[in-house]
Enzyme design. Structure first.
Site, mmCIF file in Angstrom:
data_model
loop_
_atom_site.group_PDB
_atom_site.id
_atom_site.type_symbol
_atom_site.label_atom_id
_atom_site.label_comp_id
_atom_site.label_asym_id
_atom_site.label_seq_id
_atom_site.Cartn_x
_atom_site.Cartn_y
_atom_site.Cartn_z
ATOM 1 N N GLU A 438 0.822 -1.222 0.000
ATOM 2 C CA GLU A 438 0.000 0.000 0.000
ATOM 3 C C GLU A 438 0.853 1.268 0.000
ATOM 4 O O GLU A 438 0.584 2.226 0.735
ATOM 5 C CB GLU A 438 -0.991 -0.006 1.173
ATOM 6 C CG GLU A 438 -2.042 -1.091 1.025
ATOM 7 C CD GLU A 438 -3.192 -0.990 2.015
ATOM 8 O OE1 GLU A 438 -3.345 0.063 2.650
ATOM 9 O OE2 GLU A 438 -3.935 -1.970 2.135
HETATM 10 C C1 LIG Z 1 2.901 -9.553 0.663
HETATM 11 C C2 LIG Z 1 2.522 -8.584 -0.387
HETATM 12 C C3 LIG Z 1 1.187 -8.397 -0.713
HETATM 13 C C4 LIG Z 1 0.825 -7.549 -1.753
HETATM 14 N N1 LIG Z 1 -0.496 -7.466 -2.141
HETATM 15 C C5 LIG Z 1 -0.791 -6.796 -3.302
HETATM 16 C C6 LIG Z 1 -2.106 -6.865 -3.859
HETATM 17 O O1 LIG Z 1 -3.019 -7.494 -3.306
HETATM 18 N N2 LIG Z 1 -2.342 -6.221 -5.030
HETATM 19 C C7 LIG Z 1 -1.378 -5.519 -5.675
HETATM 20 O O2 LIG Z 1 -1.642 -4.981 -6.728
HETATM 21 N N3 LIG Z 1 -0.125 -5.417 -5.160
HETATM 22 C C8 LIG Z 1 0.202 -6.042 -3.995
HETATM 23 N N4 LIG Z 1 1.470 -5.964 -3.477
HETATM 24 C C9 LIG Z 1 2.460 -5.152 -4.160
HETATM 25 C C10 LIG Z 1 2.973 -3.981 -3.353
HETATM 26 O O3 LIG Z 1 2.048 -2.946 -3.349
HETATM 27 C C11 LIG Z 1 4.322 -3.624 -4.006
HETATM 28 O O4 LIG Z 1 5.239 -4.577 -3.522
HETATM 29 C C12 LIG Z 1 4.757 -2.256 -3.706
HETATM 30 O O5 LIG Z 1 3.994 -1.368 -4.464
HETATM 31 C C13 LIG Z 1 6.235 -2.028 -4.014
HETATM 32 O O6 LIG Z 1 6.617 -2.521 -5.269
HETATM 33 P P1 LIG Z 1 7.958 -3.412 -5.381
HETATM 34 O O7 LIG Z 1 7.916 -4.457 -4.328
HETATM 35 O O8 LIG Z 1 8.087 -3.843 -6.767
HETATM 36 O O9 LIG Z 1 9.139 -2.407 -5.009
HETATM 37 P P2 LIG Z 1 9.790 -1.279 -5.932
HETATM 38 O O10 LIG Z 1 8.731 -0.467 -6.557
HETATM 39 O O11 LIG Z 1 10.808 -1.915 -6.790
HETATM 40 O O12 LIG Z 1 10.497 -0.361 -4.849
HETATM 41 C C14 LIG Z 1 11.749 -0.676 -4.255
HETATM 42 C C15 LIG Z 1 12.117 0.419 -3.284
HETATM 43 O O13 LIG Z 1 12.258 1.673 -3.964
HETATM 44 C C16 LIG Z 1 11.532 2.668 -3.291
HETATM 45 N N5 LIG Z 1 11.098 3.669 -4.254
HETATM 46 C C17 LIG Z 1 10.455 3.488 -5.435
HETATM 47 N N6 LIG Z 1 10.244 4.671 -6.026
HETATM 48 C C18 LIG Z 1 10.753 5.632 -5.217
HETATM 49 C C19 LIG Z 1 10.836 7.047 -5.262
HETATM 50 N N7 LIG Z 1 10.342 7.777 -6.250
HETATM 51 N N8 LIG Z 1 11.438 7.691 -4.241
HETATM 52 C C20 LIG Z 1 11.947 6.996 -3.209
HETATM 53 N N9 LIG Z 1 11.896 5.657 -3.106
HETATM 54 C C21 LIG Z 1 11.296 4.989 -4.084
HETATM 55 C C22 LIG Z 1 10.369 1.941 -2.628
HETATM 56 O O14 LIG Z 1 9.910 2.663 -1.508
HETATM 57 C C23 LIG Z 1 11.051 0.636 -2.205
HETATM 58 O O15 LIG Z 1 11.685 0.834 -0.981
HETATM 59 C C24 LIG Z 1 1.833 -6.811 -2.427
HETATM 60 C C25 LIG Z 1 3.181 -6.949 -2.058
HETATM 61 C C26 LIG Z 1 3.528 -7.828 -1.069
HETATM 62 C C27 LIG Z 1 4.981 -7.987 -0.736
#
Ligand SMILES: Cc1cc2nc3c(=O)[nH]c(=O)nc-3n(C[C@H](O)[C@H](O)[C@H](O)COP(=O)(O)OP(=O)(O)OC[C@H]3O[C@@H](n4cnc5c(N)ncnc54)[C@H](O)[C@@H]3O)c2cc1C
Length: 751
Positions: A438
């Site tokens: 989220e």
């Molecule tokens: C257990 C679990 C349940 C989930 N459930 C759902 C679901 O039901 N539906 C759904 O659609 N998604 C779901 N998600 C997805 C979740 O919302 C994403 O994991 C999240 O949006 C982050 O994406 P990512 O893991 O690819 O990290 P990335 O986007 O690759 O981010 C990596 C890091 O970079 C940082 N970052 C990225 N951009 C910036 C910026 N501009 N400035 C500073 N920092 C930045 C982030 O904060 C993070 O620390 C789930 C994830 C998990 C792990």
């Protein structure tokens, strides 16, 4: 005069601002416009109206909601064995799934007219909170359909037919929903997804209709593996112009039954050993009619706006509820453990080194629950405060992480060794999930809270930005700009006066011992408003890219919100004297953070002249707050080291059951040890350690000797940890348990 001002002063500024302002993408604009503002806007004025805060009605439960918490919620909790769920079944037991569906846990937020429970956000929060103290897997399972998911989207944006078709089935659990936004390429930047839906003609249930051919790959989707209906976000394209001139129609959300041909769903991820259902899914050339789009054809391209505005509410409830529960759980268990666990002959909670984390846990529990209640109160009133929801998601999960780490440090080996007796391990493993989902926290802190919040909650900025974006916006700009200038001048004098007098005369309501705390917040709110204005003036749109600066402003705004909540809680609960150390701990810790962030801002603002002037006006003697005193830390720790009404208030609403497992054993030992405290003291005074000897020498009575022995026995059960025969831990064994269960389930399902 006003046309002179507009033509000769505002016009050139308007032209300059147009050039300086970076173009805003549609997704950014939609994120900005989502939700509304609430107490955050008051804080942003630099002169918050405390009477207004204190007059907000508290979040309360109806009799029906209360009965649900005491009835079905307790029953569900009692049927959950988290060890078995995590390590043997790798899923909730079938009877728990059935119970959840039967009692409409999935329909808590769905109105009664559609067969849901029609609960308030506060009731939803209380339910999630209680279940999470028994099983996180169950709490997440219940939480997801009630937060960001098809239910919320359908209620707010669905057509009448879609609501009639889906909501009753979602409420009764005959349909299991999930929402797929995240894909391998698009995580935090979800709007960059490459999943597509191409407008085309196709055959659906024997009819040729206009529809979409979908191709996607989503991952991390909670409830995905068991979902019967998938809320899907994708980019709609119309290359053949079947709907109009535009080709790229934008992000769109649709509801897709998961049995359609071309869908591959069911595989599972294992997120940090948490076994709630979560997994990837794919769709290859899946054809759906246009009326599967949430809100129908008219809503094509509005998916992002719909999602962000649904998130504006959801973010304020689910994860903050889990986090507040986790902090309260840590407070209850860690205080009790520190009371019953002895080293060097005395309870470890008496060491100053342990008091420090205990106070942090107790203070955090007080603060998070205060903020949860205040936010639920706003949601109960129908607000969707997007900035506050962002603050809550970020700070609740961050501070949960601190509380859980502290709890682990105090429990030490007891928390590390996993097994049915361990009541902390699952929580520790779940923390990174809360941090990531989220809106991952680094992104939320650096980009969302202030980066978007500033525009949203500031009294004039949004008006100015909107005017700048409008080619005919000069008049509107002129009006907003000069109001802004007047406001800034007033804020300058207000902030200066309040800062140089240390907030001594800053406004505060009649709030007993808490009055000086309000004065400090009034002082910092004025300083924040001035510093933020100066940062906008000197950096403009560049502030968004200076994430570290933006994060520091966000931290100050967040502290102001969280501390407002703590002050309101103290007032709402009737100024409980025994809770005052927790309130004081929160305010002193928050003020220290605020002062430090100001100092960091002044050290890093690119315009050095403005930075020096700000420092002179707002912090002439530097960051002087040193946080809670040692005496305050000691008093705050005491709240959770002894049975008391204050401890009960701090940890209310958690689930308890006498099942002779880790938690129940701890509760029992804590009560017995606390009750035997006086007897213990007599023995210590007589320098006798053995209770039998003390009875023999007449230092204590025979019945007191028995009470001491009962307490000692209870404590020895608490400090036990689990051990396993090597084959019990072998992979084969775990797999075979899981396979047997799978087999049993298949048999049950077939029959
Ligand atoms: C257990 C679990 C349940 C989930 N459930 C759902 C679901 O039901 N539906 C759904 O659609 N998604 C779901 N998600 C997805 C979740 O919302 C994403 O994991 C999240 O949006 C982050 O994406 P990512 O893991 O690819 O990290 P990335 O986007 O690759 O981010 C990596 C890091 O970079 C940082 N970052 C990225 N951009 C910036 C910026 N501009 N400035 C500073 N920092 C930045 C982030 O904060 C993070 O620390 C789930 C994830 C998990 C792990």
């Amino acid at each position: 005069m006003s046309s002179f001002r507009r033509d000769y002063i505002s016009r050139p500024i308007f032209a300059l601002a147009k050039k300086a302002m970076p173009a805003m993408s549609d997704t950014e604009r939609e994120a900005l416009e989502a939700g509304d503002v609430w107490w955050d806007a008051d804080l942003f004025t630099g002169d918050p109206d405390w009477a207004k805060l204190l007059a907000y009605p508290q979040a309360t439960l109806t009799a029906e909601e209360h009965a649900f918490l005491e009835g079905p919620v307790n029953e569900l909790c009692a049927m959950l064995d988290d060890w078995k769920i995590s390590w043997e079944l790798r899923d909730l037991p079938p009877e728990a799934w059935d119970f959840i569906k039967k009692h409409r846990f999935f329909g808590m937020i769905i109105p009664k007219e559609f067969g849901g429970l029609g609960f308030s956000p506060y009731a939803h929060s209380e339910v999630v909170r209680k279940i999470s103290t028994r099983s996180l897997a169950a709490a997440v399972t219940v939480m997801v359909p009630n937060s960001l998911g098809p239910g919320e989207l359908l209620m707010r944006f669905g057509t009448k037919e879609q609501q009639q078709q889906w909501l009753p089935r979602l409420a009764e659990g005959s349909e299991i929903p999930c929402f797929g936004l995240t894909s391998p390429e698009a995580g935090s930047d979800a709007a960059s997804m490459i999943d597509t839906g191409v407008i085309c003609r196709g055959n659906f249930e024997g009819r040729e209709v206009l529809g979409l051919r979908l191709n996607w790959h989503k991952r991390y989707i909670t409830l995905g593996p068991v979902a019967t209906v998938l809320g899907l976000a994708f980019k709609a394209l119309d290359p053949d112009h079947l709907l109009g001139q535009e080709e790229d129609l934008g992000i769109t959300a649709a509801l897709i039954p998961t049995h359609l041909p071309g869908i591959d769903i069911g595989r599972r991820h294992l997120p940090s050993m948490q076994v709630f259902q979560n997994g990837p899914n794919w769709g290859r050339d899946v054809f759906i009619p246009l009326d599967f789009i949430i809100g129908g054809k008219e809503r094509i391209g509005q998916g992002w706006k719909m999602l962000v505005s649904a998130l504006a509410a959801g973010r304020g409830i689910s994860l903050p509820s889990l986090s507040a529960a986790a902090a309260a759980f840590c407070a209850r268990t860690t205080g009790a453990y520190a009371r019953v666990r002895k080293q060097f002959g005395i309870p470890i909670g008496k060491f100053e080194g342990i008091e420090e984390p205990l106070a942090r846990i107790a203070g955090t529990a007080y603060l998070l629950d205060a903020a949860r209640r205040l936010t639920c109160a706003a949601l109960n009133q129908g607000h969707h405060p997007s900035v506050i929801s962002g603050i809550m998601k970020l700070h609740a999960t961050e501070r949960m992480r601190i509380a859980v780490n502290d709890a682990f440090d105090v429990h030490s080996g007891k928390a590390i060794i996993d097994g049915p007796q361990n009541y902390m391990g699952a929580l520790y493993r779940a923390v990174p999930i809360g941090i990531t989902v989220e809106g991952a926290n680094i992104l939320s802190r650096n980009l969302i809270v202030f980066g978007q919040g500033a525009f949203r909650s500031h009294p004039y900025l949004l008006e100015e930005i909107t005017a700048i974006a409008d080619p005919n916006g000069l008049d509107a700009f002129d009006r907003a700009f000069w109001k802004h200038v007047g406001h800034s001048i007033k804020t300058l004098f207000r902030a200066w006066g309040r800062s140089w007098t240390g907030g001594l005369f800053a406004p505060a309501p009649d709030a007993g011992r808490a009055k000086p705390f309000y004065r400090q917040l009034s002082r910092f709110a004025a300083a924040f408003a001035l510093a933020a204005d100066m940062a906008f003036l000197t950096m403009g749109g560049a502030l968004k890219r200076r994430e570290m600066l933006s994060a520091r402003f966000g931290d100050i705004l967040s502290e102001l919100y969280l501390l407002s909540a703590a002050l309101k809680r103290w007032e709402d609960e009737g100024r409980q004297e025994a809770d005052f150390p927790a309130l004081e701990w929160c305010v002193e810790t928050g003020c220290k953070t605020i002062q430090t962030r100001f100092a960091e801002i002044f050290a890093n603002l690119p315009n050095r002249f403005v930075a020096t002037m700000l420092r002179l006006v707002l912090q002439p003697l530097g960051a002087r707050d040193t946080g809670p005193t040692d005496e305050n830390v000691h008093q705050c720790a005491q709240i959770i080291l002894e049975p008391s009404a204050a401890r009960e208030r701090l940890t209310a609403g958690l689930f308890h059951i006498d099942d002779d497992r880790g938690l129940a054993r701890l509760e029992k030992a804590f009560a017995l040890v606390a009750a035997a405290d006086g007897i213990d003291r007599s023995m210590r005074a007589a320098r006798i350690k053995d209770s039998r000897e003390a009875v023999k020498q007449g230092v204590i009575s025979a019945s007191d000797g028995e009470r001491i022995r009962a307490a000692e026995e209870a404590v020895s059960k608490v400090i036990e940890v689990d051990d396993f025969a090597p084959d019990e831990l072998s992979e084969i064994n775990l797999k075979s348990i899981s396979r047997e269960e799978m087999f049993a389930r298949e048999v049950r399902a077939a029959s």
